[in-house]
Design a protein around this motif. Sequence first.
Motif, PDB file in Angstrom:
ATOM      1  N   ASP A  13      -0.981  -0.436   6.662  1.00 31.13           N
ATOM      2  CA  ASP A  13       0.262  -0.532   5.898  1.00 31.13           C
ATOM      3  C   ASP A  13       0.631   0.766   5.194  1.00 31.13           C
ATOM      4  O   ASP A  13       1.771   0.923   4.757  1.00 31.13           O
ATOM      5  CB  ASP A  13       0.175  -1.676   4.866  1.00 31.13           C
ATOM      6  CG  ASP A  13      -0.983  -1.497   3.903  1.00 31.13           C
ATOM      7  OD1 ASP A  13      -2.100  -1.194   4.375  1.00 31.13           O
ATOM      8  OD2 ASP A  13      -0.792  -1.657   2.695  1.00 31.13           O
ATOM      9  N   GLU A  14      -0.311   1.693   5.060  1.00 30.43           N
ATOM     10  CA  GLU A  14       0.044   2.972   4.443  1.00 30.43           C
ATOM     11  C   GLU A  14       0.628   3.882   5.516  1.00 30.43           C
ATOM     12  O   GLU A  14      -0.086   4.338   6.413  1.00 30.43           O
ATOM     13  CB  GLU A  14      -1.181   3.623   3.810  1.00 30.43           C
ATOM     14  CG  GLU A  14      -1.546   2.977   2.490  1.00 30.43           C
ATOM     15  CD  GLU A  14      -2.944   3.374   2.038  1.00 30.43           C
ATOM     16  OE1 GLU A  14      -3.108   4.545   1.648  1.00 30.43           O
ATOM     17  OE2 GLU A  14      -3.849   2.535   2.109  1.00 30.43           O
ATOM     18  N   MET A  58      -7.235  -4.051   3.628  1.00 26.95           N
ATOM     19  CA  MET A  58      -6.256  -4.539   2.654  1.00 26.95           C
ATOM     20  C   MET A  58      -4.871  -4.435   3.272  1.00 26.95           C
ATOM     21  O   MET A  58      -4.344  -3.331   3.424  1.00 26.95           O
ATOM     22  CB  MET A  58      -6.315  -3.711   1.377  1.00 26.95           C
ATOM     23  CG  MET A  58      -7.682  -3.716   0.707  1.00 26.95           C
ATOM     24  SD  MET A  58      -8.111  -5.317   0.016  1.00 26.95           S
ATOM     25  CE  MET A  58      -7.447  -5.136  -1.635  1.00 26.95           C
ATOM     26  N   LYS A 105     -12.349   4.977   3.869  1.00 25.83           N
ATOM     27  CA  LYS A 105     -11.319   5.956   3.514  1.00 25.83           C
ATOM     28  C   LYS A 105     -11.779   6.779   2.324  1.00 25.83           C
ATOM     29  O   LYS A 105     -12.426   6.233   1.442  1.00 25.83           O
ATOM     30  CB  LYS A 105     -10.016   5.248   3.146  1.00 25.83           C
ATOM     31  CG  LYS A 105      -9.352   4.539   4.311  1.00 25.83           C
ATOM     32  CD  LYS A 105      -8.101   3.832   3.776  1.00 25.83           C
ATOM     33  CE  LYS A 105      -7.454   2.995   4.853  1.00 25.83           C
ATOM     34  NZ  LYS A 105      -6.327   2.207   4.336  1.00 25.83           N
TER      35      LYS A 105
END
Length: 251
Positions: A13-14, A58, A105
Motif C-alpha cells: 500500500d505504500e 500491514m 523493512k
Amino acid sequence: MVTETRRILLVEDEKTICDAVAAYLEREGFWVTPVPDGEAALYAFALHQFDMVVLDLMLPKVPGEQVCREIRDKSDVPIIMLTAKGELDDRISGLELGADDYLVKPFSPRELIARVKALLRRTHASETPQRDRLVFGDLELDITAHRATLAGVNLDLTASEFKLLTTLARYPGRVYSRMELVEKVLGYDFEGYERTVDSHVKNLRAKLGDDPKHPRFIYTVHGVGYRFEPQTTPNLTLQPGSGAVDKAAEK
Ligand code: CA
C-alpha cells in the motif's frame, strides 16, 4: 529455448515502495501486477495465475496475514512477506502464517530480487513449465507464443498491440491511465505519446471487433484511460478450446 515470464503479484500500500519494487522486478524481466490492498490482492489472485506473491503485512481492507492464509488455503504459490520492524516478533511467526520467506523493512530492492530469484529456483526446480496463457471466453492470449486468438482466429496483433492487450487483460477491471499505458507498453514518458496509446487501442478494437460504444473487452474511462473487462466468465483453466462463450452477461 523459450523463457517463461514469471508473474508476480505485488501487494503493497505504500506507493513509493510499491513503485520502486515493481520497477526493479520489471527490470529483471518479471511481469508485475501491483495492487494496493488485501482485497484487490485476493481478487487478482482469484483471476490469475501467479508464480509468486510479494505481500506486505500491514494492508488496508484485508490484512496481510489473512491474505496469506486465504491464498495458502488454495495454492502453493511461493509467498514473500514484507514486514516493518516490530510488526512480527520473529522469523518463525512470519513463516507460521504460511509465507516461504520474509523481509524486514527497510530492505534494498536488490535484496528482494535475490530472495525472489532464490525462492523461484527452489520452488520451480522440479516443475515442468506451464504455458503462460490467459483465456477469457473465446479470447485467448498466449503470452509465451505472443499470439492472440478470438474464437480460434489469430488476431495478428503488432508487438505494441499485444503488449497493450495483455497489460490490460492481466488485471481485468483495473483502470490504466494513458500515461501508465505509455510507460508500460511503449516505454517512454512524453505526454504527446498518450495519443499513440489511443491509436493502438483503436487498432486493437478493430481487430477484436470491439465496439467502443458497447465494448466486450476494452472500456474507455473518460478523462483517464482504459480498462479491460471481458463480458464473459473468466476462464483461467489451461485447457485449449475450453472457453465456451457465455453471452448471458451481455446486454
Ligand atoms: Ca503497509
